[in-house]
Design a protein around this motif. Sequence first.
Motif, PDB file in Angstrom:
ATOM      1  N   THR A 170      -4.526 -33.924 -43.008  1.00  0.00           N
ATOM      2  CA  THR A 170      -4.195 -33.421 -44.261  1.00  0.00           C
ATOM      3  C   THR A 170      -3.437 -32.239 -44.265  1.00  0.00           C
ATOM      4  N   GLY A 171      -3.191 -31.456 -43.146  1.00  0.00           N
ATOM      5  CA  GLY A 171      -2.555 -30.201 -42.970  1.00  0.00           C
ATOM      6  C   GLY A 171      -3.494 -28.937 -43.518  1.00  0.00           C
ATOM      7  N   ARG A 220      -3.951 -36.990 -50.481  1.00  0.00           N
ATOM      8  CA  ARG A 220      -3.718 -36.564 -52.025  1.00  0.00           C
ATOM      9  C   ARG A 220      -4.951 -35.714 -52.391  1.00  0.00           C
ATOM     10  N   VAL A 221      -6.170 -36.084 -51.802  1.00  0.00           N
ATOM     11  CA  VAL A 221      -7.207 -35.052 -52.284  1.00  0.00           C
ATOM     12  C   VAL A 221      -6.905 -33.542 -51.563  1.00  0.00           C
ATOM     13  N   MET A 225      -6.481 -30.342 -54.107  1.00  0.00           N
ATOM     14  CA  MET A 225      -7.518 -29.112 -53.642  1.00  0.00           C
ATOM     15  C   MET A 225      -6.556 -27.578 -53.573  1.00  0.00           C
ATOM     16  N   VAL A 226      -5.400 -27.887 -52.897  1.00  0.00           N
ATOM     17  CA  VAL A 226      -4.497 -26.782 -52.620  1.00  0.00           C
ATOM     18  C   VAL A 226      -3.779 -26.446 -54.244  1.00  0.00           C
ATOM     19  N   THR A 234      -9.052 -20.387 -48.808  1.00  0.00           N
ATOM     20  CA  THR A 234      -8.929 -21.144 -47.628  1.00  0.00           C
ATOM     21  C   THR A 234      -9.682 -22.514 -48.135  1.00  0.00           C
ATOM     22  N   VAL A 235      -8.898 -23.688 -47.807  1.00  0.00           N
ATOM     23  CA  VAL A 235      -9.295 -25.141 -47.971  1.00  0.00           C
ATOM     24  C   VAL A 235      -9.330 -25.771 -46.847  1.00  0.00           C
ATOM     25  N   ALA A 236     -10.681 -26.058 -46.204  1.00  0.00           N
ATOM     26  CA  ALA A 236     -10.679 -26.720 -44.838  1.00  0.00           C
ATOM     27  C   ALA A 236     -11.297 -28.038 -44.930  1.00  0.00           C
ATOM     28  N   ARG A 237     -10.821 -29.101 -44.241  1.00  0.00           N
ATOM     29  CA  ARG A 237     -11.421 -30.373 -44.014  1.00  0.00           C
ATOM     30  C   ARG A 237     -12.395 -30.136 -42.926  1.00  0.00           C
TER      31      ARG A 237
END
Length: 340
Positions: A170-171, A220-221, A225-226, A234-237
């Motif tokens: 996802t990056g 896409r999710v 979120m970004v 901070t967006v983390a998987r």
Amino acid sequence: MMTFEQLTGLADQLCPMHVIIDADGLIVSHGPTLDKIWGDNGWLGKPVLEVLDLQRPRSVKAVADLMNTAGSKLHFQLHDAPHTRMKGVLVPLPKGRGAFINLSFGISVLDAVRDFNLTSQDFSPTDLTIEMLYLVEAKSAAMEASRQLNLRLQGAKIAAEEQAFTDTLTGLKNRRAMDHVLNRLISGGRDFALMNVDLDFFKSVNDTYGHAAGDAVLQRVASIMVECTRKSDTVARIGGDEFVLVFEGLMDRNRINDLACRLIERLEEPIMYGADECRISASAGTTLSTDVAQPLPATLLHQADLALYASKRAGKAQHMFYTPSLEDEMDLVEQNSKSA
């Protein structure tokens, strides 16, 4: 007998840094290298001791004294800026017609190259200065190569660190990066909100359309979120379909709830995979660092997880905040599960 023109021509080749003065100490000729150093100042016809300040020997006060220094090392300094230092030796011309001063014995090489753009062609072929120029050029080349290597190594280090903290699919940031962010915020005494988001119905996407479709949905999710968060967030998987969002300084429950609802609404929009329409939703749970006396990453993640599963139990596609009562509810759920 050699003419004056022949003498100066020969001197230009053998000693490009020379000055010829007459019996009165006036400059009648000089080598081509001094054209670069003196420029267009027109030193011909000027007293040599006005162009070059003699530093040593200090006993020289006049031209007559200068003529008596034959064979001795002379220390000059260019009268005008940048006041370049030079060393030379004087040789009297026959019949008292003046003197030849060779200035090739120690110009400050680095200053000369920097100030006057001198090259090896500006020195006598036998001058050790040429060797010095080669060394300077070699040093410059080595330093430039070292600088380029350091830049490449630094770039590789940054890329490796970035890769170590990035989810490759996802990056987004990964679990390791999230831990780093939480530890930094806690150690710095910063206030923040931590939101745990879990996708609803994601398993059916994988089962129905395959894992490639699932990967496309996750990408896409991540993009949604970004788009719904700030650059400073901070967006983390941290798992297959589990995400953690960290909002530094955002402690307003109404704003956080609005953000969560907007995010859930966006995630419920159909995601196209080729001709197939993939539908998912999300449940979310949030805890605030200020609600814990001594916040620890594990504690905050546990609290956000409890709030998340409370949302799922309430029917999914919802957002809830952590409350201490959720601990008792979870204990009750676990007891009922064991008894069943």
